[in-house]
Scaffold this motif. Structure first.
Motif, short mmCIF file in Angstrom:
data_model
loop_
_atom_site.label_atom_id
_atom_site.label_comp_id
_atom_site.label_asym_id
_atom_site.label_seq_id
_atom_site.Cartn_x
_atom_site.Cartn_y
_atom_site.Cartn_z
N UNK A 92 0.83 -1.21 0.00
CA UNK A 92 0.00 0.00 0.00
C UNK A 92 0.86 1.26 0.00
N UNK A 93 2.00 1.21 0.70
CA UNK A 93 2.91 2.36 0.73
C UNK A 93 3.49 2.61 -0.66
N UNK A 94 3.88 1.54 -1.36
CA UNK A 94 4.42 1.68 -2.71
C UNK A 94 3.34 2.19 -3.65
N UNK A 95 2.12 1.68 -3.54
CA UNK A 95 1.02 2.09 -4.43
C UNK A 95 0.67 3.56 -4.21
N UNK A 96 0.78 4.03 -2.96
CA UNK A 96 0.41 5.41 -2.65
C UNK A 96 1.38 6.43 -3.26
N UNK A 97 2.57 5.99 -3.68
CA UNK A 97 3.52 6.92 -4.30
C UNK A 97 2.95 7.47 -5.60
N UNK A 98 2.30 6.63 -6.39
CA UNK A 98 1.64 7.07 -7.61
C UNK A 98 0.44 6.15 -7.84
N UNK A 99 -0.70 6.48 -7.21
CA UNK A 99 -1.91 5.67 -7.38
C UNK A 99 -2.39 5.77 -8.82
N UNK A 100 -3.08 4.74 -9.30
CA UNK A 100 -3.60 4.80 -10.67
C UNK A 100 -4.61 5.93 -10.82
N UNK A 101 -4.44 6.73 -11.86
CA UNK A 101 -5.39 7.82 -12.08
C UNK A 101 -6.52 7.32 -12.97
N UNK A 102 -7.71 7.91 -12.83
CA UNK A 102 -8.90 7.32 -13.47
C UNK A 102 -9.10 7.64 -14.95
N UNK A 103 -8.27 8.48 -15.56
CA UNK A 103 -8.51 8.86 -16.95
C UNK A 103 -7.66 8.05 -17.93
N UNK B 72 -0.17 -0.19 -9.66
CA UNK B 72 -1.37 -0.94 -9.28
C UNK B 72 -1.02 -2.37 -8.94
N UNK B 73 -1.93 -3.02 -8.23
CA UNK B 73 -1.78 -4.44 -7.96
C UNK B 73 -2.01 -5.19 -9.27
N UNK B 74 -1.41 -6.37 -9.39
CA UNK B 74 -1.47 -7.11 -10.65
C UNK B 74 -2.90 -7.46 -11.04
N UNK B 75 -3.73 -7.83 -10.06
CA UNK B 75 -5.10 -8.24 -10.36
C UNK B 75 -6.11 -7.10 -10.21
N UNK B 76 -5.65 -5.88 -10.03
CA UNK B 76 -6.54 -4.73 -9.84
C UNK B 76 -7.09 -4.24 -11.17
N UNK B 77 -8.38 -3.95 -11.20
CA UNK B 77 -9.02 -3.42 -12.40
C UNK B 77 -9.37 -1.96 -12.14
N UNK B 78 -8.93 -1.09 -13.01
CA UNK B 78 -9.20 0.34 -12.90
C UNK B 78 -10.29 0.69 -13.90
N UNK B 79 -11.39 1.24 -13.44
CA UNK B 79 -12.46 1.69 -14.31
C UNK B 79 -12.11 3.10 -14.80
N UNK B 80 -11.94 3.23 -16.11
CA UNK B 80 -11.54 4.51 -16.67
C UNK B 80 -12.75 5.41 -16.88
N UNK B 81 -12.55 6.69 -16.60
CA UNK B 81 -13.62 7.68 -16.78
C UNK B 81 -13.47 8.33 -18.14
N UNK B 82 -14.56 8.86 -18.62
CA UNK B 82 -14.53 9.59 -19.87
C UNK B 82 -14.12 11.04 -19.58
N UNK B 83 -13.24 11.57 -20.38
CA UNK B 83 -12.78 12.94 -20.19
C UNK B 83 -13.81 13.95 -20.69
N UNK B 84 -13.47 15.23 -20.59
CA UNK B 84 -14.36 16.28 -21.07
C UNK B 84 -14.43 16.26 -22.58
N UNK B 85 -15.56 16.60 -23.10
CA UNK B 85 -15.71 16.73 -24.56
C UNK B 85 -15.94 18.21 -24.89
N UNK B 86 -15.15 18.71 -25.79
CA UNK B 86 -15.27 20.14 -26.14
C UNK B 86 -16.26 20.33 -27.29
N UNK B 87 -16.76 21.56 -27.49
CA UNK B 87 -17.69 21.86 -28.57
C UNK B 87 -16.99 22.34 -29.78
#
Length: 179
Positions: free
Chosen positions: A147-158, A164-179
């Motif tokens: 957990x200490x190692x992961x906290x150095x650079x946690x996975x960002x959602x975009x 990350x842990x090997x079996x960890x799944x990160x749900x990616x978010x959709x970014x902003x859409x411009x006009x």
């Protein structure tokens, strides 16, 4: 309601459990662990089986102690018999790691590398420059260091970059859409 505290623990071959007052020592092929347990829960050793029984009033505090102490002893037995391990992945362009002496060096997008001292009771390996393997007999120490190692650079959602842990799944978010 959880019934973990009432489950019986089997002592495997090659593992010995000794009790000296409230101190419990577990010895096995991988090493030795010692922990102090609360006197509120009675530990009964019958041959190669261990049972825990609560003493006194079975309120919320006793219920928590009962299950926690049983789980802690089961983890100690599993740790000295098999051990615990966690594998972590570095995801990102230029992210890499190396082991130098007793320090884990992480290059994870900061201006300088991050040095993390490895505790003596853990075995850390770096099979390739984006994988970290952490192993040890104490489940809590392995999890805390991971957990200490992961906290150095946690996975960002975009983009999902980070450690990350090997079996960890990160749900990616959709970014902003411009006009």
């Amino acid at each position: 309601m959880s019934r973990i505290g009432y489950k019986t623990i089997e002592i495997p071959e090659g593992v010995t459990v000794t009790r000296n007052g409230n101190d419990v020592t577990v010895k096995g092929p991988k090493g030795e662990l010692t922990e102090t347990f609360a006197a509120d829960v009675t530990m009964n050793v019958n041959g190669n089986e261990i049972n825990f029984e609560p003493t006194g009033k079975y309120d919320n505090r006793m219920r928590a102690l009962h299950g926690t102490q049983r789980a802690n002893l089961a983890n100690m037995i599993e740790g000295v018999e098999k051990g615990f391990s966690k594998t972590m992945k570095l995801v990102g362009v230029g992210y890499r790691t190396q082991l130098k002496g007793s320090d884990l060096i992480l290059n994870v997008g900061y201006s300088n590398p991050v040095d993390v001292p490895v505790p003596e009771d853990l075995d850390v390996k770096v099979p390739d420059n984006t994988t970290i393997e952490i192993a040890g007999i104490n489940k809590q120490h392995v999890g805390d260091f991971a957990a200490k190692v992961r906290a150095i650079r946690s996975p960002e959602p975009y983009k999902g970059k980070g450690i990350r842990y090997e079996d960890e799944h990160i749900t990616l978010r959709e970014g902003k859409t411009g006009k």
